[in-house]
Design an enzyme around this catalytic site. Structure first.
Site, PDB file in Angstrom:
ATOM      1  N   ALA A   1     -34.310  46.482   0.433  1.00 15.94           N
ATOM      2  CA  ALA A   1     -35.028  47.701   0.800  1.00 15.94           C
ATOM      3  C   ALA A   1     -34.152  48.891   0.426  1.00 15.94           C
ATOM      4  O   ALA A   1     -32.915  48.782   0.386  1.00 15.94           O
ATOM      5  CB  ALA A   1     -35.311  47.693   2.296  1.00 15.94           C
TER       6      ALA A   1
ATOM      7  N   GLY B   1     -34.278  42.633   1.394  1.00 17.93           N
ATOM      8  CA  GLY B   1     -35.731  42.664   1.237  1.00 17.93           C
ATOM      9  C   GLY B   1     -36.178  42.037  -0.079  1.00 17.93           C
ATOM     10  O   GLY B   1     -37.302  41.538  -0.174  1.00 17.93           O
TER      11      GLY B   1
ATOM     12  N   GLU C   1     -36.312  38.430   0.585  1.00 18.55           N
ATOM     13  CA  GLU C   1     -37.442  38.223   1.506  1.00 18.55           C
ATOM     14  C   GLU C   1     -38.775  38.329   0.771  1.00 18.55           C
ATOM     15  O   GLU C   1     -39.704  37.567   1.029  1.00 18.55           O
ATOM     16  CB  GLU C   1     -37.356  39.228   2.661  1.00 18.55           C
ATOM     17  CG  GLU C   1     -36.139  38.953   3.539  1.00 18.55           C
ATOM     18  CD  GLU C   1     -35.854  40.073   4.540  1.00 18.55           C
ATOM     19  OE1 GLU C   1     -35.675  41.233   4.111  1.00 18.55           O
ATOM     20  OE2 GLU C   1     -35.829  39.807   5.746  1.00 18.55           O
TER      21      GLU C   1
ATOM     22  N   GLU D   1     -27.758  42.082   4.957  1.00 19.24           N
ATOM     23  CA  GLU D   1     -28.001  43.175   5.908  1.00 19.24           C
ATOM     24  C   GLU D   1     -26.885  43.311   6.948  1.00 19.24           C
ATOM     25  O   GLU D   1     -26.600  44.397   7.430  1.00 19.24           O
ATOM     26  CB  GLU D   1     -29.343  42.972   6.636  1.00 19.24           C
ATOM     27  CG  GLU D   1     -30.573  43.179   5.767  1.00 19.24           C
ATOM     28  CD  GLU D   1     -31.033  41.925   5.040  1.00 19.24           C
ATOM     29  OE1 GLU D   1     -30.257  40.951   4.934  1.00 19.24           O
ATOM     30  OE2 GLU D   1     -32.183  41.925   4.567  1.00 19.24           O
TER      31      GLU D   1
HETATM   32  C1  HXC Z   1     -30.814  51.818  -2.508  1.00 25.44           C
HETATM   33  C2  HXC Z   1     -29.544  50.776  -4.103  1.00 25.44           C
HETATM   34  C3  HXC Z   1     -29.723  49.524  -3.465  1.00 25.44           C
HETATM   35  C4  HXC Z   1     -30.515  49.502  -2.273  1.00 25.44           C
HETATM   36  C5  HXC Z   1     -28.509  49.219  -5.211  1.00 25.44           C
HETATM   37  N1  HXC Z   1     -28.781  50.526  -5.173  1.00 25.44           N
HETATM   38  N2  HXC Z   1     -29.056  48.589  -4.174  1.00 25.44           N
HETATM   39  N3  HXC Z   1     -30.083  51.900  -3.616  1.00 25.44           N
HETATM   40  N4  HXC Z   1     -31.024  50.663  -1.841  1.00 25.44           N
HETATM   41  N5  HXC Z   1     -30.768  48.373  -1.619  1.00 25.44           N
HETATM   42  C6  HXC Z   1     -28.370  51.567  -6.128  1.00 25.44           C
HETATM   43  C7  HXC Z   1     -26.907  51.926  -5.976  1.00 25.44           C
HETATM   44  O1  HXC Z   1     -26.725  52.857  -4.940  1.00 25.44           O
HETATM   45  C8  HXC Z   1     -26.597  52.505  -7.335  1.00 25.44           C
HETATM   46  O2  HXC Z   1     -27.089  53.833  -7.403  1.00 25.44           O
HETATM   47  C9  HXC Z   1     -27.456  51.668  -8.274  1.00 25.44           C
HETATM   48  O3  HXC Z   1     -28.459  51.076  -7.467  1.00 25.44           O
HETATM   49  C10 HXC Z   1     -26.654  50.553  -8.933  1.00 25.44           C
HETATM   50  O4  HXC Z   1     -25.994  49.818  -7.894  1.00 25.44           O
HETATM   51  P1  HXC Z   1     -24.428  49.508  -7.912  1.00 25.44           P
HETATM   52  O5  HXC Z   1     -24.026  49.222  -6.522  1.00 25.44           O
HETATM   53  O6  HXC Z   1     -23.682  50.595  -8.641  1.00 25.44           O
HETATM   54  O7  HXC Z   1     -24.400  48.206  -8.825  1.00 25.44           O
HETATM   55  P2  HXC Z   1     -23.367  47.002  -8.780  1.00 25.44           P
HETATM   56  O8  HXC Z   1     -21.966  47.515  -8.637  1.00 25.44           O
HETATM   57  O9  HXC Z   1     -23.704  46.166  -9.976  1.00 25.44           O
HETATM   58  O10 HXC Z   1     -23.693  46.195  -7.453  1.00 25.44           O
HETATM   59  C11 HXC Z   1     -24.937  45.539  -7.309  1.00 25.44           C
HETATM   60  C12 HXC Z   1     -25.188  45.172  -5.821  1.00 25.44           C
HETATM   61  C13 HXC Z   1     -25.044  46.419  -4.937  1.00 25.44           C
HETATM   62  C14 HXC Z   1     -24.172  44.080  -5.398  1.00 25.44           C
HETATM   63  C15 HXC Z   1     -26.594  44.555  -5.742  1.00 25.44           C
HETATM   64  O11 HXC Z   1     -25.855  47.459  -5.484  1.00 25.44           O
HETATM   65  C16 HXC Z   1     -25.478  46.201  -3.515  1.00 25.44           C
HETATM   66  O12 HXC Z   1     -24.732  45.597  -2.745  1.00 25.44           O
HETATM   67  N6  HXC Z   1     -26.640  46.734  -3.162  1.00 25.44           N
HETATM   68  C17 HXC Z   1     -27.158  46.700  -1.790  1.00 25.44           C
HETATM   69  C18 HXC Z   1     -27.629  45.319  -1.436  1.00 25.44           C
HETATM   70  C19 HXC Z   1     -28.131  45.262   0.012  1.00 25.44           C
HETATM   71  O13 HXC Z   1     -27.361  45.544   0.938  1.00 25.44           O
HETATM   72  N7  HXC Z   1     -29.380  44.951   0.199  1.00 25.44           N
HETATM   73  C20 HXC Z   1     -30.019  44.913   1.532  1.00 25.44           C
HETATM   74  C21 HXC Z   1     -30.637  46.234   1.804  1.00 25.44           C
HETATM   75  S1  HXC Z   1     -31.254  46.301   3.466  1.00 25.44           S
HETATM   76  P3  HXC Z   1     -26.223  55.025  -8.076  1.00 25.44           P
HETATM   77  O14 HXC Z   1     -27.021  56.239  -7.800  1.00 25.44           O
HETATM   78  O15 HXC Z   1     -24.877  54.982  -7.439  1.00 25.44           O
HETATM   79  O16 HXC Z   1     -26.179  54.633  -9.532  1.00 25.44           O
HETATM   80  C22 HXC Z   1     -32.660  45.444   3.401  1.00 25.44           C
HETATM   81  C23 HXC Z   1     -33.363  45.308   4.696  1.00 25.44           C
HETATM   82  C24 HXC Z   1     -34.509  44.420   4.513  1.00 25.44           C
HETATM   83  O17 HXC Z   1     -33.080  44.958   2.387  1.00 25.44           O
HETATM   84  C25 HXC Z   1     -35.509  44.667   5.556  1.00 25.44           C
HETATM   85  C26 HXC Z   1     -36.880  44.312   5.151  1.00 25.44           C
HETATM   86  C27 HXC Z   1     -37.371  44.820   3.817  1.00 25.44           C
END
Ligand code: HXC
Length: 258
Positions: free
Chosen positions: A65, A109, A112, A132
């Site tokens: 998400a 998400g 999911e 998360e």
């Molecule tokens: C918003 C996101 C994002 C996310 C990545 N980005 N994931 N933005 N929400 N979930 C954005 C980053 O901020 C970044 O923007 C760009 O995408 C590229 O990501 P990087 O981190 O620079 O890439 P990388 O170093 O290759 O790392 C990839 C990654 C990392 C390991 C997937 O991005 C990451 O850990 N993302 C978050 C994963 C996460 O925590 N997901 C759960 C979210 S909570 P900029 O502007 O800096 O280029 C959730 C709750 C679910 O899902 C509830 C129900 C739906």
């Protein structure tokens, strides 16, 4: 509706929905999920479509998400808008088969969403996880519920509590995905599988999907009863007679989906 966060196309009886926010690794936003729900509404109502194929790009199916969209929300905001209900769950309510074709990240998400589909196939670079916990929250749209049913308690706890990811091979061994392909052939193989399923009798597909999903919700004896009743009902279908006659006559069946 004109889509800005997804792309849709149709090839024969397969509808392809591509998540399309590549700059943020297809992070799932409210607008994207509204568009996805609208696309599923349309394809589910379209008699020409047999299967929906949901995919991302080679780097990400979806990295979760959209964190930027959530960061400033309050508990009351989340509760009153019932965040992650409705459009976020639309895929799981679709009666047509949906295949998730995953390359790269399927996190939070994103994982999911893939688990809401009926079949997950993936590229050998796929990574699945529920990270998360690292954000100080927990999975919010099925991660603690569907993951345990797919991979069992030990791995579900491990993944949700540590936030670690599974690679494609582990995901296949654990039962989360059904097939793993080299990244460069995933798209072709996903289309082949979707087209193969779309070539089956639609009412038979609906019944099979409904019966398998019932197993999540009921006891074994009730599930077996439900399956047997659907099996009996299948004999009211023209496709039953056609399928069995075609086998005996050594020819391909001609489904009427009736
Ligand atoms: C918003 C996101 C994002 C996310 C990545 N980005 N994931 N933005 N929400 N979930 C954005 C980053 O901020 C970044 O923007 C760009 O995408 C590229 O990501 P990087 O981190 O620079 O890439 P990388 O170093 O290759 O790392 C990839 C990654 C990392 C390991 C997937 O991005 C990451 O850990 N993302 C978050 C994963 C996460 O925590 N997901 C759960 C979210 S909570 P900029 O502007 O800096 O280029 C959730 C709750 C679910 O899902 C509830 C129900 C739906």
């Amino acid at each position: 509706m004109k889509y800005e966060n997804i792309h849709t196309s149709v090839r024969d009886a397969v509808a392809i929905v591509t998540l399309n926010r590549p700059k943020v690794l297809n992070a799932l936003s409210h607008d994207m999920m509204t568009e996805l729900a609208d696309a599923v509404d349309g394809f589910e109502a379209d008699d020409a479509i047999g299967v929906i194929l949901l995919t991302g790009n080679e780097k990400a199916f979806a990295a979760g998400a959209d964190i930027a969209e959530m960061v400033e929300k309050t508990s009351v905001d989340m509760y009153m808008s019932d965040h992650f209900a409705r459009n976020w769950e639309r895929i799981s309510k679709c009666r047509k088969p949906i295949i998730a074709s995953v390359a790269g990240h399927a996190l939070g998400g994103g994982c999911e969403l893939a688990m809401m589909c009926d079949i997950i196939i993936c590229a050998d670079n796929a990574r699945f996880g529920q990270p998360e916990v690292k954000l100080g929250v927990l999975p919010g749209i099925g991660g603690t519920q569907r993951l345990i049913r797919a991979v069992g308690k030990a791995k579900a706890m491990d993944m949700c509590l540590s936030g670690r990811t599974m690679d494609a091979r582990e995901a296949e061994r654990a039962g989360l995905v059904s097939r793993v392909y080299a990244a460069d052939v995933l798209e072709v193989e996903a289309m082949k599988l979707a087209a193969e399923i779309a070539g089956m009798s639609r009412p038979a597909l609906y019944m099979i999907k409904e019966a398998i999903n019932r197993a999540y919700e009921t006891t074994l004896s009730e599930g077996l009863h439900f399956e047997r009743r659907l099996f009996h009902a299948a004999f009211a279908m023209q496709d039953q007679g056609e399928g069995m006659r075609a086998f005996l006559e050594k020819r391909a069946p001609e489904w009427t989906h009736s």
